[in-house]
Design a protein around this motif. Structure first.
Motif, short mmCIF file in Angstrom:
data_model
loop_
_atom_site.label_atom_id
_atom_site.label_comp_id
_atom_site.label_asym_id
_atom_site.label_seq_id
_atom_site.Cartn_x
_atom_site.Cartn_y
_atom_site.Cartn_z
N ALA A 419 40.51 40.52 30.24
CA ALA A 419 39.25 40.06 30.83
C ALA A 419 39.55 39.17 32.02
O ALA A 419 39.40 37.95 31.98
CB ALA A 419 38.42 39.31 29.79
N VAL A 420 39.98 39.79 33.12
CA VAL A 420 40.40 39.03 34.30
C VAL A 420 39.60 39.41 35.54
O VAL A 420 39.98 39.03 36.65
CB VAL A 420 41.91 39.22 34.57
CG1 VAL A 420 42.74 38.65 33.44
CG2 VAL A 420 42.26 40.69 34.80
N ASP A 421 38.50 40.12 35.35
CA ASP A 421 37.70 40.56 36.49
C ASP A 421 36.23 40.22 36.26
O ASP A 421 35.73 40.35 35.12
CB ASP A 421 37.85 42.07 36.70
CG ASP A 421 37.27 42.52 38.03
OD1 ASP A 421 38.03 42.57 39.01
OD2 ASP A 421 36.05 42.79 38.08
N PRO A 422 35.51 39.77 37.29
CA PRO A 422 34.09 39.46 37.12
C PRO A 422 33.28 40.64 36.59
O PRO A 422 32.26 40.44 35.92
CB PRO A 422 33.64 39.06 38.53
CG PRO A 422 34.88 38.54 39.18
CD PRO A 422 35.99 39.40 38.64
N GLY A 423 33.72 41.86 36.88
CA GLY A 423 33.01 43.03 36.39
C GLY A 423 32.94 43.08 34.88
O GLY A 423 31.99 43.61 34.30
N PHE A 424 33.96 42.55 34.21
CA PHE A 424 33.98 42.51 32.75
C PHE A 424 32.81 41.71 32.23
O PHE A 424 32.14 42.09 31.25
CB PHE A 424 35.31 41.91 32.28
CG PHE A 424 35.46 41.78 30.79
CD1 PHE A 424 36.04 42.80 30.05
CD2 PHE A 424 35.04 40.64 30.12
CE1 PHE A 424 36.20 42.69 28.67
CE2 PHE A 424 35.18 40.52 28.75
CZ PHE A 424 35.76 41.54 28.02
N PHE A 425 32.52 40.59 32.86
CA PHE A 425 31.45 39.72 32.39
C PHE A 425 30.08 40.22 32.83
O PHE A 425 29.10 40.10 32.08
CB PHE A 425 31.72 38.29 32.87
CG PHE A 425 32.99 37.74 32.29
CD1 PHE A 425 33.03 37.21 31.02
CD2 PHE A 425 34.19 37.83 33.01
CE1 PHE A 425 34.22 36.76 30.47
CE2 PHE A 425 35.37 37.38 32.48
CZ PHE A 425 35.39 36.84 31.20
N ALA A 426 30.00 40.82 34.02
CA ALA A 426 28.75 41.43 34.45
C ALA A 426 28.33 42.54 33.50
O ALA A 426 27.14 42.69 33.18
CB ALA A 426 28.89 41.95 35.88
N LEU A 427 29.30 43.33 33.04
CA LEU A 427 29.03 44.38 32.06
C LEU A 427 28.31 43.82 30.84
O LEU A 427 27.40 44.45 30.29
CB LEU A 427 30.34 45.03 31.63
CG LEU A 427 30.32 45.90 30.37
CD1 LEU A 427 29.60 47.22 30.66
CD2 LEU A 427 31.74 46.17 29.86
N HIS A 428 28.68 42.63 30.43
CA HIS A 428 28.13 42.03 29.22
C HIS A 428 26.93 41.13 29.48
O HIS A 428 26.51 40.38 28.59
CB HIS A 428 29.24 41.26 28.49
CG HIS A 428 30.32 42.16 27.97
ND1 HIS A 428 31.54 42.29 28.58
CD2 HIS A 428 30.32 43.03 26.92
CE1 HIS A 428 32.27 43.18 27.91
NE2 HIS A 428 31.55 43.64 26.91
N GLY A 429 26.35 41.24 30.67
CA GLY A 429 25.13 40.51 30.98
C GLY A 429 25.32 39.01 31.06
O GLY A 429 24.36 38.25 30.84
N ILE A 430 26.53 38.58 31.39
CA ILE A 430 26.83 37.15 31.42
C ILE A 430 26.80 36.65 32.86
O ILE A 430 27.56 37.13 33.71
CB ILE A 430 28.20 36.87 30.78
CG1 ILE A 430 28.13 37.18 29.28
CG2 ILE A 430 28.63 35.42 31.00
CD1 ILE A 430 29.46 37.16 28.58
N ASP A 431 25.92 35.70 33.12
CA ASP A 431 25.83 35.03 34.42
C ASP A 431 26.77 33.84 34.38
O ASP A 431 26.48 32.82 33.76
CB ASP A 431 24.40 34.59 34.68
CG ASP A 431 24.25 33.83 35.99
OD1 ASP A 431 25.23 33.79 36.77
OD2 ASP A 431 23.16 33.27 36.23
N LEU A 432 27.93 33.98 35.01
CA LEU A 432 28.92 32.92 34.95
C LEU A 432 28.44 31.62 35.57
O LEU A 432 28.96 30.55 35.24
CB LEU A 432 30.23 33.39 35.61
CG LEU A 432 30.98 34.49 34.85
CD1 LEU A 432 32.16 34.99 35.68
CD2 LEU A 432 31.47 33.98 33.50
N ALA A 433 27.45 31.69 36.45
CA ALA A 433 26.90 30.47 37.04
C ALA A 433 26.18 29.62 36.00
O ALA A 433 25.98 28.42 36.20
CB ALA A 433 25.95 30.83 38.19
N ALA A 434 25.79 30.25 34.89
CA ALA A 434 25.09 29.53 33.82
C ALA A 434 26.02 29.16 32.67
O ALA A 434 25.57 28.66 31.65
CB ALA A 434 23.93 30.37 33.30
N VAL A 435 27.32 29.43 32.84
CA VAL A 435 28.31 29.14 31.81
C VAL A 435 29.11 27.91 32.21
O VAL A 435 29.51 27.78 33.37
CB VAL A 435 29.25 30.35 31.61
CG1 VAL A 435 30.38 30.00 30.65
CG2 VAL A 435 28.47 31.55 31.10
#
Length: 484
Positions: A419-435
């Motif tokens: 899990a080293v790419d932003p696409g991994f988290f976008a796939l899971h509906g995760i807004d990293l700005a809110a994490v």
């Protein structure tokens, strides 16, 4: 009109992982032949993407594309699968009778019965094409290079960056050396100098530190007769008789090659103390991450990092988070657990998930962690890499689930891909700005995409297959004098 053959086996083996790497790890990522193998990587920041671009820019060249395989780092490659790959490639070389060969190799492949599989490949390829056909290769900078490599190749180049964002550039350099050989130019001289020590890779980043300083010296040496000066840090968790750092130089003059390789090996040796690393313990690491400046902060578990051959199953980081009950929005990435994903799918999105997680492969690194939460999201696991490392490649982590317990979300996957790419988290509906806290089984490669996004990145010392304590590893093939 030169006709070349292309083959690839990109795999880094962790000799201390509890599970071998089987066929599914390759077929789920890359296991292809023919023009389609290159076309699938067109426009990507990869070696095969570079080969596709090279052939497009050189329409007088033709190519036979033999078996191209790649898998995430993991336990030793299944010997039968390696033998199958090698037999197919060598038979293809004998049938194609190419004018030259380009190999995309990692350099730290180990199999269940071969601790120096890349050397086995080079010997077999040379035997298949004979002494007159030029053979070049590109390598990962974490290759464990055998001195014999110099006698089996006509040119080679290694990644200059860590995180590895120059895969395509490295392949292009190797292909340029092949073009030189095919032009009829005199054969290059090679020199390989080993540093008799196994080193941690934490301080091998190109952004600064001992490896970056030595890379600067290598770049300065690439003048006059020296065409390529490559450095290898080695892969500490690959129990190979050729482990450890290496300097490899290709030059038009033998004396220049030997002098440059010796100088670089001396420079690396002088910097050995600078490669030493200490990490905070888990509890201290979590406290450091939560005390960091505002914004996204990362807490990394490098010992179970899939890109060092981790299993994405050790319980240390998850147990820490569950016990602490993080007071901020936290994402844990990730666990490789197909059964857990299936159970999450069975209860459905919004359903209650009550099952122990982690520690499913082995209890050697700690017991499973009780978990009760809800299934927040289910996905098919497919996304395109957005970051600089392997940009543009399609990634398939299989069916996945996002599980939530309070402020903690846990991502579980059916296939093991870091899990080293932003696409991994976008796939899971995760807004990293809110994490606030991103707890990731990662290490240096994580920084390629996330260093610009994080206010702090903290690595902590957890137990795992790529643990910090190299002295505790049960080496069998690394020379005893080279061990930490």
């Amino acid at each position: 009109m030169p006709h070349i053959a292309i083959a690839r086996l990109w795999f880094e083996g962790n000799s201390f992982s509890p599970t071998p790497t089987l066929r599914a790890a390759f077929t789920g990522r890359e296991w292809a032949t023919g023009p389609g193998a290159l076309a699938a990587q067109a426009g990507t920041a990869t070696e095969l993407g570079a080969a596709h671009a090279w052939l497009g820019a050189h329409p007088d060249w033709t190519a036979t594309v033999l078996r191209c395989g790649a898998a995430q780092p993991g336990g030793p490659m299944e010997a039968a699968l390696f033998d199958e790959w090698l037999a197919e490639v060598t038979a293809g070389l004998r049938a194609a009778r190419p004018d030259g060969v380009y190999l995309s190799l990692h350099g730290a492949c180990v199999t269940t019965d071969d601790p120096a599989a890349d050397l086995t490949i080079l010997r077999a390829v040379r035997a298949a094409v004979g002494p007159a056909v030029p053979v070049v290769a590109s390598f990962d900078m974490h290759a464990n290079i055998a001195p014999e490599t110099a006698t089996l190749l006509d040119g080679a180049s290694a990644y200059r960056t860590y995180p590895h964002v120059d895969m395509a550039a490295t392949a292009t350099r190797a292909l340029a050396l092949l073009a030189r050989a095919l032009s009829g130019a005199p054969r290059l001289h090679s020199a390989i100098a080993k540093v008799p020590r196994v080193l941690h890779s934490f301080h091998m980043r190109d952004a600064g530190g001992p490896m970056a300083d030595t890379w600067a010296e290598a770049a300065a040496l690439q003048t006059g007769p020296v065409l390529d000066a490559s450095l290898f840090g080695g892969f500490a968790w690959g129990d190979s008789p050729h482990a450890g750092p290496t300097a490899m130089v290709w030059a038009e003059d033998a004396t220049a090659a030997e002098a440059a390789a010796s100088r670089l090996a001396t420079a690396l040796t002088a910097r050995i103390p600078d490669f030493a690393v200490t990490l905070p313990g888990p509890t201290e690491g979590l406290a450091m991450a939560l005390a960091a400046p505002g914004g996204l902060v990362a807490l990394l578990d490098p010992a179970d990092n899939p890109l060092s051959g981790g299993i994405a199953d050790t319980p240390g980081l998850l147990a820490l988070l569950m016990e602490a009950g993080p007071p901020v929005e936290t994402v844990f990435a990730f666990l490789h657990d197909p059964d857990a994903v299936a159970e999450a799918a069975a209860v459905g999105q919004g359903g209650v998930f009550d099952r122990a997680l982690a520690g499913q492969v082995t209890a050697a690194f700690g017991p499973p962690v009780p978990f009760r939460g809800v299934v927040e999201r289910l996905t098919d696991g497919r996304f395109i890499n957005q970051g600089p490392m392997e940009r543009g490649t399609l990634v398939n982590v299989g069916d996945t689930a996002v599980l939530r317990a309070g402020k903690l979300r846990v991502i579980v996957t059916s296939a093991k891909e870091a899990a080293v790419d932003p696409g991994f988290f976008a796939l899971h509906g995760i807004d990293l700005a809110a994490v606030r806290l991103l707890a990731d089984k990662g290490k240096n490669h994580f920084r390629a995409a996330f260093a610009p996004l994080c206010s702090a990145i903290v690595e902590a010392d957890f137990p795992g297959p790529a643990s910090l304590d190299l002295a505790a590893l049960p080496f069998r093939h690394v020379p005893e004098a080279w061990r930490v």
